[in-house]
Scaffold this motif. Structure first.
Motif, mmCIF file in Angstrom:
data_model
loop_
_atom_site.group_PDB
_atom_site.id
_atom_site.type_symbol
_atom_site.label_atom_id
_atom_site.label_comp_id
_atom_site.label_asym_id
_atom_site.label_seq_id
_atom_site.Cartn_x
_atom_site.Cartn_y
_atom_site.Cartn_z
ATOM 1 N N TYR A 7 2.385 1.703 -3.377
ATOM 2 C CA TYR A 7 1.376 2.106 -4.361
ATOM 3 C C TYR A 7 1.064 3.593 -4.235
ATOM 4 O O TYR A 7 1.042 4.321 -5.239
ATOM 5 C CB TYR A 7 0.114 1.269 -4.171
ATOM 6 C CG TYR A 7 -0.900 1.481 -5.259
ATOM 7 C CD1 TYR A 7 -0.737 0.872 -6.491
ATOM 8 C CD2 TYR A 7 -1.999 2.297 -5.064
ATOM 9 C CE1 TYR A 7 -1.650 1.064 -7.500
ATOM 10 C CE2 TYR A 7 -2.916 2.489 -6.074
ATOM 11 C CZ TYR A 7 -2.737 1.872 -7.291
ATOM 12 O OH TYR A 7 -3.643 2.075 -8.286
ATOM 13 N N LYS B 53 0.830 -1.205 0.000
ATOM 14 C CA LYS B 53 0.000 0.000 0.000
ATOM 15 C C LYS B 53 0.866 1.258 0.000
ATOM 16 O O LYS B 53 0.607 2.198 -0.748
ATOM 17 C CB LYS B 53 -0.946 0.010 1.188
ATOM 18 C CG LYS B 53 -1.879 1.202 1.175
ATOM 19 C CD LYS B 53 -2.862 1.176 2.318
ATOM 20 C CE LYS B 53 -3.747 2.405 2.266
ATOM 21 N NZ LYS B 53 -4.687 2.454 3.368
ATOM 22 N N ARG B 54 1.908 1.268 0.809
ATOM 23 C CA ARG B 54 2.804 2.438 0.840
ATOM 24 C C ARG B 54 3.488 2.653 -0.506
ATOM 25 O O ARG B 54 3.626 3.776 -0.972
ATOM 26 C CB ARG B 54 3.854 2.279 1.922
ATOM 27 C CG ARG B 54 3.344 2.570 3.289
ATOM 28 C CD ARG B 54 4.468 2.561 4.263
ATOM 29 N NE ARG B 54 3.966 2.891 5.583
ATOM 30 C CZ ARG B 54 4.693 2.837 6.657
ATOM 31 N NH1 ARG B 54 5.950 2.457 6.595
ATOM 32 N NH2 ARG B 54 4.167 3.158 7.819
ATOM 33 N N ARG C 125 -6.244 6.319 -1.918
ATOM 34 C CA ARG C 125 -5.476 5.138 -1.504
ATOM 35 C C ARG C 125 -4.606 5.376 -0.277
ATOM 36 O O ARG C 125 -4.007 4.428 0.221
ATOM 37 C CB ARG C 125 -4.644 4.669 -2.678
ATOM 38 C CG ARG C 125 -5.564 4.316 -3.838
ATOM 39 C CD ARG C 125 -5.047 3.264 -4.695
ATOM 40 N NE ARG C 125 -6.043 2.744 -5.587
ATOM 41 C CZ ARG C 125 -6.411 3.288 -6.739
ATOM 42 N NH1 ARG C 125 -5.881 4.415 -7.138
ATOM 43 N NH2 ARG C 125 -7.315 2.709 -7.495
ATOM 44 N N MET D 77 -0.938 -6.916 -5.673
ATOM 45 C CA MET D 77 -1.994 -6.564 -4.729
ATOM 46 C C MET D 77 -3.187 -7.516 -4.705
ATOM 47 O O MET D 77 -3.748 -7.728 -3.629
ATOM 48 C CB MET D 77 -2.450 -5.133 -4.970
ATOM 49 C CG MET D 77 -1.391 -4.137 -4.540
ATOM 50 S SD MET D 77 -1.904 -2.447 -4.620
ATOM 51 C CE MET D 77 -2.671 -2.277 -3.020
#
Length: 164
Positions: A58, A55-56, A163, A103
């Motif tokens: 992305y 997530k970071r 996000r 992901m």
């Protein structure tokens, strides 16, 4: 869908403007430089994807795309800057692809959901890739290069915010 659409939209803007401002030779050299750089960066990106939070990474790649989109506002008619932005966008895409492709297993609630999630991911990727050049052509011919790029900046800002 949004990330792929925004990337294709911005890459189309960079390529069309580079072709117009820098000419055929500069456009061709930008494509060669981009592909060689992507080949190297994709290996590093795969390694980083395996070792850092997805997530970071992305959100960071979307934020970097926003920075390049903002820089492109000043790129109209500047062949050298557009050359560098074109290569930069290619590098960021090579970096973000392993992240986005890693992901689906992380978000699948159950293993049997993975096939459906991968199918949707592939479908959205293709739709974004095919619609973006047409959308750029309409936006730039209707409102000009600068406004089309600002539209892309807004989309990247929205994606990074959603996000984060």
């Amino acid at each position: 869908f949004g990330s792929r659409f925004a990337n294709s939209f911005l890459v189309t803007a960079a390529r069309y403007e580079l072709l117009e401002a820098g000419g055929v030779a500069q456009f061709a050299w930008a494509q060669v430089a981009t592909n060689i750089a992507r080949m190297v960066v994709s290996q590093v990106a795969g390694l980083l994807t395996d070792n850092f939070p997805l997530k970071r990474m992305y959100v960071a790649s979307e934020a970097c795309n926003l920075v390049l989109a903002l820089a492109m506002v000043f790129g109209q008619g500047r062949g050298q800057l557009l050359f560098l932005l074109n290569v930069g966008l290619g590098l960021l895409f090579a970096f973000s692809q392993p992240v986005t492709k890693s992901m689906p297993p992380a978000v699948a609630a159950a293993p049997e959901d993975l096939a459906l999630i991968n199918s949707w991911d592939l479908t959205c990727d293709k739709i974004g890739r095919y619609l973006a050049p047409m959308a750029y052509a309409v936006a730039s011919s209707s409102f000009g290069f600068g406004q089309a790029v600002l539209l892309s900046c807004g989309l990247y800002g929205l994606l990074a915010g959603l996000r984060a």
